[in-house]
Design a protein around this motif. Structure first.
Motif, PDB file in Angstrom:
ATOM      1  N   HIS A 241       1.083  -0.571  -0.085  1.00  0.00           N
ATOM      2  CA  HIS A 241       0.150  -0.202   0.007  1.00  0.00           C
ATOM      3  C   HIS A 241       1.179   1.518  -0.148  1.00  0.00           C
ATOM      4  N   PRO A 242       0.785   2.326  -0.967  1.00  0.00           N
ATOM      5  CA  PRO A 242       1.266   3.411  -0.533  1.00  0.00           C
ATOM      6  C   PRO A 242       1.402   3.958   0.734  1.00  0.00           C
TER       7      PRO A 242
ATOM      8  N   CYS B 106     -11.056   6.396  -2.045  1.00  0.00           N
ATOM      9  CA  CYS B 106      -9.586   6.054  -0.839  1.00  0.00           C
ATOM     10  C   CYS B 106      -9.951   7.302  -0.343  1.00  0.00           C
TER      11      CYS B 106
ATOM     12  N   HIS C 225      -6.245   8.985  -0.629  1.00  0.00           N
ATOM     13  CA  HIS C 225      -6.001   9.789  -2.263  1.00  0.00           C
ATOM     14  C   HIS C 225      -4.951  11.114  -2.197  1.00  0.00           C
TER      15      HIS C 225
ATOM     16  N   PHE D  30      -2.151   8.443  -7.155  1.00  0.00           N
ATOM     17  CA  PHE D  30      -3.641   8.716  -7.244  1.00  0.00           C
ATOM     18  C   PHE D  30      -4.079   8.474  -8.803  1.00  0.00           C
TER      19      PHE D  30
ATOM     20  N   CYS E 247      -9.694   6.443  -7.722  1.00  0.00           N
ATOM     21  CA  CYS E 247      -9.154   6.160  -7.080  1.00  0.00           C
ATOM     22  C   CYS E 247     -10.368   7.725  -6.021  1.00  0.00           C
TER      23      CYS E 247
ATOM     24  N   HIS F  54      -6.995   0.967  -5.125  1.00  0.00           N
ATOM     25  CA  HIS F  54      -7.587   0.076  -6.612  1.00  0.00           C
ATOM     26  C   HIS F  54      -5.985  -0.998  -7.089  1.00  0.00           C
TER      27      HIS F  54
HETATM   28 FE1  SF4 Z   1      -3.149   5.856  -3.585  1.00  0.00          FE
HETATM   29 FE2  SF4 Z   1      -4.956   4.517  -4.737  1.00  0.00          FE
HETATM   30 FE3  SF4 Z   1      -4.421   3.143  -3.714  1.00  0.00          FE
HETATM   31 FE4  SF4 Z   1      -5.619   4.691  -2.771  1.00  0.00          FE
HETATM   32  S1  SF4 Z   1      -6.924   3.544  -4.383  1.00  0.00           S
HETATM   33  S2  SF4 Z   1      -3.545   4.213  -2.220  1.00  0.00           S
HETATM   34  S3  SF4 Z   1      -5.562   6.899  -3.971  1.00  0.00           S
HETATM   35  S4  SF4 Z   1      -3.420   4.520  -5.621  1.00  0.00           S
END
Ligand code: SF4
Length: 334
Positions: free
Chosen positions: A256-257, A296, A299, A305, A310, A329
């Motif tokens: 996860h980012p 999210c 985001h 993003f 997102c 996502h």
């Molecule tokens: Fe980033 Fe999109 Fe993943 Fe959320 S869903 S963590 S905004 S890449």
């Protein structure tokens, strides 16, 4: 095996008092969504870490498990028993004996006018353990030996302020253990201690886990201690678990980012994770839990993003790899 603790879709919303004007205008009631649909399981003799920045909901989750707060929605089971159904004074007292807490600041959790002996005798008296003073004294001495406050006779007559920070936290651990609990919630137990003694205290807690078979919920903002101490890590962001898995897996292979950004911010970099350290850390501050971003919730701060996805769709926590859960996502694509 059945988990010791099972948390299912737990939610805690705190209403915010509306101003008169807002009520007259008929504005809808607002809530702080401190915990917003959290599920996890903790197995016997494991350390399960909840990691995140302040305001992510980790401490509220701990308080819900301790039954210091009642959930808005969701269930908590300890050894199969539905904790949210415990209502009578006796039931709650019995539960409090089984689930103990270790706080960040042992000093504020101890009566400054109590000698160490009294600090440790208090839970025994509350729960009616040890019929005679001699029996209780034996339990108190044993508990102090267990946490290496030795020889106990040198310490029992001291007041908390006469001990060092590390010694006080050892006494707090002894007080939690003296009731022979099933489960311990440890909320930032080392973050107020000198860096030099943090490892010592975590080492002691680890040792007690092996010796006494205790299971911990370890609440922390610090991924490096979680990696050292925990078997499992769940990373929380704005009331949700965004990544969860075996500690080593989450640290070595963060998906996860937000977890990656947290790792990049670790003050003492984890040597084998130099590649991640190079990533640009997150931008901005954690948004308020009153106005949670749509889609999210990470985001507005995310480097990856994707507009139209997102900011619109709420990602689900999915098991991307065996035992490794991620709520994003783009998991696997970034
Ligand atoms: Fe980033 Fe999109 Fe993943 Fe959320 S869903 S963590 S905004 S890449």
């Amino acid at each position: 095996a059945e988990p010791i603790l099972k948390v299912v879709n737990l939610k805690k919303y705190f209403p915010i008092r509306r101003g008169l004007l807002a009520s007259l205008r008929g504005e809808s009631e607002k809530y702080v969504r401190a915990v917003d649909g959290v599920s996890f399981e903790v197995h016997k003799q494991e350390v399960f870490a909840l990691v995140g920045e302040s305001g992510c909901g980790k401490t509220t989750t701990g308080k819900l498990v301790m039954k210091l707060l009642e959930p808005t929605e969701g269930k908590i089971y300890l050894e199969g028993q539905d904790v949210t159904e415990l209502k009578t004074k006796e039931e709650i007292k019995a539960y409090r004996r089984k689930v103990q807490m270790i706080f960040q600041d042992p000093f504020s959790s101890m009566n400054p006018r109590f000698r160490i002996y009294d600090v440790l005798e208090e839970p025994l008296l509350i729960h009616g353990i040890g019929e005679t003073r001699a029996e209780r004294e034996e339990l108190i001495y044993k508990a102090l030996e267990m946490v290496k406050i030795v020889p106990p006779e040198d310490y029992v007559h001291r007041f908390p302020h006469m001990l060092s920070g590390g010694q006080r936290q050892r006494v707090a651990i002894a007080r939690a253990l003296i009731l022979n609990p099933t489960f311990i919630v440890a909320d930032e137990p080392v973050s107020m201690l000198d860096v030099s003694i943090r490892a010592e205290i975590l080492e002691l807690m680890k040792e007690l886990k092996e010796k006494m078979g205790v299971t911990y919920l370890y609440i922390t903002h610090d991924l490096s201690t979680a990696r050292y101490f925990a078997d499992w890590i769940a990373v929380m962001y704005l009331g949700r678990i965004v990544e969860m898995g075996p500690a080593k897996e989450v640290i070595d292979n963060p998906l996860h980012p937000y977890t990656r950004a947290l790792l990049a911010a670790v003050p003492e970099p984890i040597p084998e994770r130099k590649d991640i350290i190079k990533e640009v850390p997150i931008k901005g501050e954690v948004p308020s839990a009153v106005n949670i971003p749509p889609g999210c919730r990470f985001h507005p701060r995310c480097l990856y993003f994707k507009k139209g996805l997102c900011d619109v769709e709420h990602p689900k926590l999915v098991e991307h790899e065996h035992n490794h859960w991620v709520e994003c996502h783009l998991v696997g694509k970034i």
